[in-house]
Design a protein around this motif. Structure first.
Motif, short mmCIF file in Angstrom:
data_model
loop_
_atom_site.label_atom_id
_atom_site.label_comp_id
_atom_site.label_asym_id
_atom_site.label_seq_id
_atom_site.Cartn_x
_atom_site.Cartn_y
_atom_site.Cartn_z
N GLU A 19 0.93 8.50 7.45
CA GLU A 19 -0.13 9.02 6.49
C GLU A 19 -1.26 8.75 7.60
O GLU A 19 -2.09 8.79 7.53
CB GLU A 19 0.21 8.66 5.20
CG GLU A 19 1.61 9.27 4.39
CD GLU A 19 1.04 10.46 4.46
OE1 GLU A 19 -0.19 10.85 4.57
OE2 GLU A 19 2.03 11.01 3.36
N PHE A 61 -0.44 14.48 -2.14
CA PHE A 61 -1.93 13.92 -2.24
C PHE A 61 -2.98 15.04 -1.74
O PHE A 61 -2.39 16.33 -1.62
CB PHE A 61 -1.57 12.70 -1.08
CG PHE A 61 -0.85 11.63 -2.05
CD1 PHE A 61 -1.17 10.28 -3.21
CD2 PHE A 61 0.60 11.46 -0.80
CE1 PHE A 61 -0.40 9.57 -3.30
CE2 PHE A 61 1.98 10.55 -1.56
CZ PHE A 61 0.79 9.70 -2.35
N PRO A 74 0.63 -0.80 0.09
CA PRO A 74 0.30 0.33 0.56
C PRO A 74 0.82 1.50 0.03
O PRO A 74 1.99 0.77 0.07
CB PRO A 74 -0.75 -0.05 1.47
CG PRO A 74 0.15 -0.53 2.06
CD PRO A 74 1.18 -1.48 1.04
N GLY A 75 0.28 2.75 -0.23
CA GLY A 75 0.86 3.76 -0.18
C GLY A 75 -0.27 4.76 0.96
O GLY A 75 -1.42 4.22 0.98
N THR A 76 0.04 5.87 0.49
CA THR A 76 -0.32 6.86 1.30
C THR A 76 -1.66 6.96 0.38
O THR A 76 -2.74 6.96 1.50
CB THR A 76 0.13 8.38 0.53
OG1 THR A 76 1.24 8.82 1.35
CG2 THR A 76 -0.95 9.15 1.38
N SER A 77 -2.81 6.40 -1.27
CA SER A 77 -3.60 6.98 -1.02
C SER A 77 -4.45 5.94 -1.02
O SER A 77 -5.91 5.30 -1.12
CB SER A 77 -4.10 7.06 -2.91
OG SER A 77 -2.61 5.97 -3.53
N VAL A 116 -4.85 9.60 9.31
CA VAL A 116 -6.29 9.07 9.04
C VAL A 116 -6.45 9.14 10.34
O VAL A 116 -8.25 9.72 10.09
CB VAL A 116 -6.53 7.27 8.24
CG1 VAL A 116 -7.44 7.45 8.66
CG2 VAL A 116 -6.47 7.45 6.95
N HIS A 151 -0.34 0.99 -5.17
CA HIS A 151 -0.16 2.10 -5.06
C HIS A 151 0.00 2.66 -6.18
O HIS A 151 1.04 3.13 -7.37
CB HIS A 151 0.77 2.55 -4.42
CG HIS A 151 0.61 3.82 -3.88
ND1 HIS A 151 -0.08 4.31 -3.16
CD2 HIS A 151 2.24 4.60 -3.80
CE1 HIS A 151 0.42 5.82 -2.82
NE2 HIS A 151 1.47 6.04 -2.88
N MET A 166 -4.31 4.71 2.25
CA MET A 166 -4.66 4.41 3.74
C MET A 166 -5.51 3.91 4.51
O MET A 166 -6.10 3.61 5.31
CB MET A 166 -4.13 5.48 4.24
CG MET A 166 -2.18 5.45 4.15
SD MET A 166 -1.46 3.96 4.91
CE MET A 166 -1.29 2.86 3.65
N LEU A 202 4.48 5.95 5.42
CA LEU A 202 2.88 5.10 5.75
C LEU A 202 2.54 5.50 7.03
O LEU A 202 0.90 5.66 7.82
CB LEU A 202 3.14 4.23 4.72
CG LEU A 202 3.43 4.18 3.68
CD1 LEU A 202 3.14 2.69 2.77
CD2 LEU A 202 2.37 4.93 2.44
#
Lengths: 514, 514
Positions: free
Chosen positions: B449, B279, A24-27, B453, A72, A29, B446
């Motif tokens: 990040e 982002f 995974p990556g930031t988008s 959330v 990602h 989360m 991450l």
């Protein structure tokens, strides 16, 4: 009140997808956070995306149901693209979840923004980009249905990050999987006629036509008619060993393939493709079968080969027969490694119900002949020719079998370097994976291909074909990723290490200098 | 009589492309054979294509001219796609040569057949597929011209294998590179007016605006007008150290960026992009500058920032001034590693004219502040956000500088695993590359990040964010690819290893536990 990500996780689970291979990556989360909240999804990390997608391919080949991947943005999808290509050729079903820039952020062309849909479209049978959180559940259910559609498809769902984090997610029930006509009665009738009227008929088995029930039916038909049986050169999974068909594949080498196929004036295709060269060569034809041969499609790739073969066997009144006896199981060979000796040693030692992930490239092309009398096992092949699938497929196959089957990688060194990160996941998940790393320190297949050009490689060519200087040390590489490893220079050393690894839990790598 | 492949090699050399980063396959064997026949092309092997394309990116950033890559079919291009994305964002010029199925073989859909043109189009500014050998030379010359077109473009030439092996190749002369208007007099006049009439003007320097001459001109302008100078968050190459501008980048963190930029009502863009978030985040804007700020483009990315800045300095009658003195060079720091301490130690020890390849991700964001007084050096950044460019870019930069400059990689562990195969090429080519491997055993960016959330990662999330269990052993991984390596747990150990590595030829990796 669900957000989009929560509706996604709930829908995937509802549709029977309970395994997620991820990087995974930031988008992504919010999806990762949803996985924390909603139990039931097994998540496995790969340290590069081609490991992730290759694991999903291996998983499908053994579990016969799709896993999801988590990737990602465009570049993450690009990194996993080559093994999606292989999976597509193996006809594996995979649900890719690709996080991407938020819908409203996309036009700002931030650094990671890319043509994700373009990339996805170039390898997927199904692509959709969700545009609001309320659609994510519906879209995810459609993605799973697409991945499950026979014979297995690559379905890619692109999720802009706001569709994940926005409220208003709605979980969707599993969708019915579209069905295709199982058999074509005219194709059955035609194949029966061809088999009754002709000698020298080849029945070519591909993909699911290489599984046990289809094999037994094909053997009934061949026994009754005198037809010859062969496999496609590449198949996602072939059931092999005692009790399975001791037959060969169409050869990789075009000249050999032409020679093997020239006798057949009729070829009945059972979920197989008409044989063509892996590559074209100057002055050689693209097709490998006789230009005057007739091709007969008994079953297409999206049809059921067992149903078609059963109908054909019945149309021919072919009696039930025992599967051929492949003779005595070979014994362990001693001395310097040879292709034949390694194959026999493998056949001697392979545990019952093992899985072989074969990315041995040039070294392993003759392994079939010497392993027919091994214990029953499944053989997984590099299906799309994009090197780097062997170790990830082995890893995913081990996950799919819940650790209950020994997975043996026959792995060339050049292609192993493409996705060596797989070893770390094997160690992390303590998977029963034995890698036989065939270390010849060159791209040997390419040296052969170069010689086909009509010359011996000079220094510039060898600078691109030779992997020595420095030699890769696979024991150190494996240890560096937490995998126990040892080097073997003789077949008896290799055999001892194989036996040792089959007794223990977790992965082991044998660097065999060949 | 040339074949197509020979016309390609001859044309590339004629057009000034004399370096080829390669991972060839069967469909490229005639090109490889032509490289054996025609002297002048330096060929360097990468063991996975993202290494190959990343090297070409690093090469361009230092050599300021394109290299070629040699890639095998769609999947080979896919494997190298992510670093082409980064190169595109760094505005590097690259000529990709992608071998593919023969024109007449393509319709047979052999296993390696893929949508190569679709893949190429999703990352290239220029794509062409040659269809006959007589066109290959012409097409190659056009590809080089496209790659050289300011500010540097990704040009991809797809070569079906028959266009390589067929006779009738015609070498083509170098094509003129299309020019764009160097400066826009109205833009210069407008910027001068803005600077005369307003305080709190930001001059934002991007890409080639971060090289020494542009910096000196920007400093003249800022000194005369009181404007503030900053760099874009990402740039392919920033000239740094003594005698260069001791300024900061726009921060990565959106809240910090908004805070830094809110004071400016005018932003003059010099080959820079208007600052937007890497982002999007819920509730935060996409743009990081004030909603009421005016943007003024002094020079676009395809224009010459030096010419534009010179015209602006002259319009303002800005006197020539000395570059600011960054103060004393820091000294080596002792004790447990800290971000500040490592940056100071690096500044203390960095040799004159070093190149830093920065893929330190979260750990290195504050390094700028402490390295302004280092010896003059170039700093290369991950420009497209696709992790895995640090080691390949370092390798290509070392090739471009002919081994005359020390290359220092500041390399996070998670992203290093994406293209660790680079180390083998560093060893093979005996390149002066020192890797400082920042081993924190997690995807730390991450975890941050995730916390954005609004929660702490639970076990499922951590199973995808944590890289321990097992720990990667970077000393073994480097040794396994022929690179000398050692572990450091304190800054003085790291400093001693840095000094040792700077004295010796060839690569060295320092695993710094942070």
């Amino acid at each position: 009140m669900m957000n989009g990500a929560e509706s996604l996780v709930t829908t995937l689970l509802e549709s029977g997808v309970d395994t997620c291979f991820a990087n995974p990556g930031t988008s992504e989360m919010h999806f990762v956070a949803a996985l924390d909240q909603i139990p039931g999804m097994r998540c496995l990390l790969g340290l590069q995306e081609n490991v992730v997608t290759g694991m999903a391919d291996g998983y499908y080949r053994i579990a016969e149901k799709p896993a999801s991947t988590l990737l990602h943005c465009g570049p993450g999808l690009a990194n996993g693209w080559a093994n999606l290509h292989n999976a597509r050729r193996a006809r594996s079903g995979i649900v890719n979840i690709v996080g991407d820039q938020a819908t409203y952020h996309h036009p700002y062309d931030a650094p990671l923004t890319a043509d994700t849909a373009g990339l996805a479209g170039a390898v997927s049978q199904w692509v959709r980009t969700s545009t609001r959180s309320a659609d994510v559940g519906r879209d995810a259910a459609a993605a799973v249905a697409a991945a499950r559609t026979a014979p297995g498809q690559i379905a890619t769902l692109i999720l802009p990050s706001d569709t994940s984090w926005d409220a208003g997610g709605v979980a969707a029930p599993a969708l019915p999987v579209p069905t295709t006509p199982v058999i074509d009665p005219f194709a059955v009738e035609n194949a029966a006629r061809v088999l009754r009227q002709n000698k020298n008929v080849l029945i070519l088995l591909g993909n699911r036509g290489a599984l046990p029930k289809a094999q037994a039916l094909a053997w009934r038909i061949a026994s009754a008619t005198g037809a010859t049986l062969k496999y496609d050169y590449v198949n996602g999974r072939v059931a092999r060993g005692r009790g399975r068909l001791p037959i060969e594949r169409v050869p990789y080498n075009t000249d050999q393939a032409i020679k093997v196929l020239e006798a057949f004036q009729h070829i009945i295709l059972v979920n197989a493709k008409a044989p063509v060269g892996f590559f074209a060569y100057p002055g050689r034809p693209s097709i490998q079968y006789s230009a005057t041969a007739q091709l007969h499609h008994l079953s297409r790739s999206d049809q059921d080969p067992e149903a078609a073969l059963l109908a054909l066997a019945e149309a021919l009144n072919a009696p039930i027969v025992d599967m051929p006896n492949p003779g005595a199981t070979p014994t362990v060979v001693r001395g310097a490694p040879t292709q034949e000796g390694l194959a026999q040693t493998l056949a001697a030692l392979m545990p019952e119900n093992a899985i072989v992930s074969d990315e041995s490239i040039s070294y392993g092309r003759g392994f079939y002949k010497f392993t027919h009398a091994a214990a029953p096992h499944d053989w997984l092949q590099l299906s799309g020719g994009a090197i780097g699938d062997g170790l990830p497929v082995a890893t995913g196959a081990a996950v799919a079998s819940g650790g209950s089957r020994r997975v043996i990688s026959l792995q060339a060194d050049g292609s192993a370097m493409y996705s060596l990160q797989s070893l770390w996941t094997q160690a992390r998940e303590k998977l029963p994976c034995t890698t036989i790393l065939l270390s010849n320190r060159k791209y040997n297949i390419l040296i052969g291909e170069y010689e086909n050009v009509g010359a011996t490689p000079g220094p510039t060519a060898m600078s691109m074909l030779d992997l020595s200087n420095p030699d890769l040390d696979w024991v150190k590489l494996a240890n560096g990723m937490g995998v126990e490893a040892a080097r073997a220079t003789t077949l008896e050393e290799c055999a001892d290490l194989m036996k040792q690894s089959f007794r223990q839990n977790g992965p082991f790598l044998i660097e065999l200098l060949i």
